[in-house]
Scaffold this motif. Structure first.
Motif, PDB file in Angstrom:
ATOM      1  N   LEU A 154      27.651  29.271  33.373  1.00  0.00           N
ATOM      2  CA  LEU A 154      28.350  30.392  32.737  1.00  0.00           C
ATOM      3  C   LEU A 154      28.331  30.299  31.218  1.00  0.00           C
ATOM      4  CD1 LEU A 154      31.448  31.189  34.974  1.00  0.00           C
ATOM      5  CD2 LEU A 154      29.104  32.014  35.093  1.00  0.00           C
ATOM      6  N   ILE A 204      25.676  38.443  34.944  1.00  0.00           N
ATOM      7  CA  ILE A 204      24.984  37.231  35.363  1.00  0.00           C
ATOM      8  C   ILE A 204      23.694  37.559  36.114  1.00  0.00           C
ATOM      9  CG2 ILE A 204      26.313  37.035  37.520  1.00  0.00           C
ATOM     10  CD1 ILE A 204      26.189  33.939  37.027  1.00  0.00           C
ATOM     11  N   TYR A 248      26.466  32.762  29.158  1.00  0.00           N
ATOM     12  CA  TYR A 248      26.931  34.140  29.063  1.00  0.00           C
ATOM     13  C   TYR A 248      28.213  34.304  28.253  1.00  0.00           C
ATOM     14  CZ  TYR A 248      23.694  34.690  32.979  1.00  0.00           C
ATOM     15  OH  TYR A 248      22.581  34.687  33.781  1.00  0.00           O
ATOM     16  N   THR A 264      31.583  37.306  33.667  1.00  0.00           N
ATOM     17  CA  THR A 264      30.456  37.784  32.851  1.00  0.00           C
ATOM     18  C   THR A 264      30.366  39.312  32.850  1.00  0.00           C
ATOM     19  OG1 THR A 264      28.869  37.731  34.694  1.00  0.00           O
ATOM     20  CG2 THR A 264      29.133  35.706  33.393  1.00  0.00           C
TER      21      THR A 264
END
Length: 242
Positions: A31, A80, A34, A76
């Motif tokens: 993650l 994603i 992002y 996100t």
């Protein structure tokens, strides 16, 4: 006196949480492509999602994986990439496929307790995954019964004891989680041996116990379990006599 001793599985008989923690760290790294992981509180968001989903998915790696996917999409704002969703799914598979490694000295401890008392394994989580871990542990033959449950609460322990024809005062539970292994057992009148593990899922840290209860003994590791059970056995006998 005590007639039955229960043992937890994950992080009491074999290592488990470390694999989940490693998956969580890799999840945060994914993650990080992002969002600012620290600012978006990825771990807090993941824990909140897992808690919301426990009633639907239950405990274990499969529920964790679905919660990671849900959290990733939410945090996100659905940006994603599908390839990273695939990586998250692979993380879950890695946890499901991890080898079963017993805690040092735990087999000797279980054997020592089994030489004196009937013992039962009570573990929660995904049925297939827990069955696999029990089989690979090499400990199954030591237990009079193996219970894989969806939740460890007062009702679960009462059911198990009822099927053995026992009262809670005749039962002690050995485990690493105060929340799941000890608190509900003490609440119904049983006894507990708490053997803390070096890392614990945040959800399992929430408990109303302070570790100082009269029917609870804490040990540093497997070697202390037989003596702790013997101590509780003596206390239980004294309690009945009184």
């Amino acid at each position: 006196m005590l007639e039955l001793i229960g043992f937890d599985g994950d992080d009491t008989l074999w290592h488990s949480e470390g694999y989940y923690q490693a998956a969580g760290a890799e999840f945060a790294a994914i993650l990080g492509r992002y969002v600012d992981v620290a600012d978006r509180h990825v771990q807090d968001s993941m824990l909140a999602t897992e808690r919301r989903n426990l009633g639907l998915f239950g405990y274990g790696a499969k529920g964790m994986t679905l919660s990671m996917v849900e959290t990733a999409i939410a945090i996100t704002d659905a940006r994603i990439d599908a390839r990273d969703i695939h990586r998250i799914v692979q993380l879950g598979k890695t946890v499901l496929e991890h080898p079963v490694e017993l805690l040092p000295g735990i087999r000797a401890a279980v054997e020592a307790v089994a030489a004196v008392h009937a013992i039962v394994l009570i573990t929660k989580g995904d049925l297939a995954h827990q069955e696999k871990k029990v089989a690979q542990s090499g400990l199954a033959d030591l237990f009079h019964r193996i219970e894989i449950v969806s939740e460890k609460n007062e009702a679960t322990y009462r059911r198990v004891l009822g099927e053995f024809g026992l009262q809670p005062a005749q039962f002690a539970m050995v485990g690493n989680s105060l929340r799941s292994d000890i608190e509900p057992v003490l609440a119904i009148g049983g006894w507990g041996v708490h053997m803390p593990y070096h890392v614990t899922w945040a959800h399992e840290l929430e408990t109303g116990l302070d570790g100082q209860e009269q029917r609870l003994v804490s040990v540093d590791g497997p070697a202390g379990v037989p003596a702790a059970v013997a101590r509780l056995d003596a206390l239980a006998a004294t309690s009945v006599a009184a």
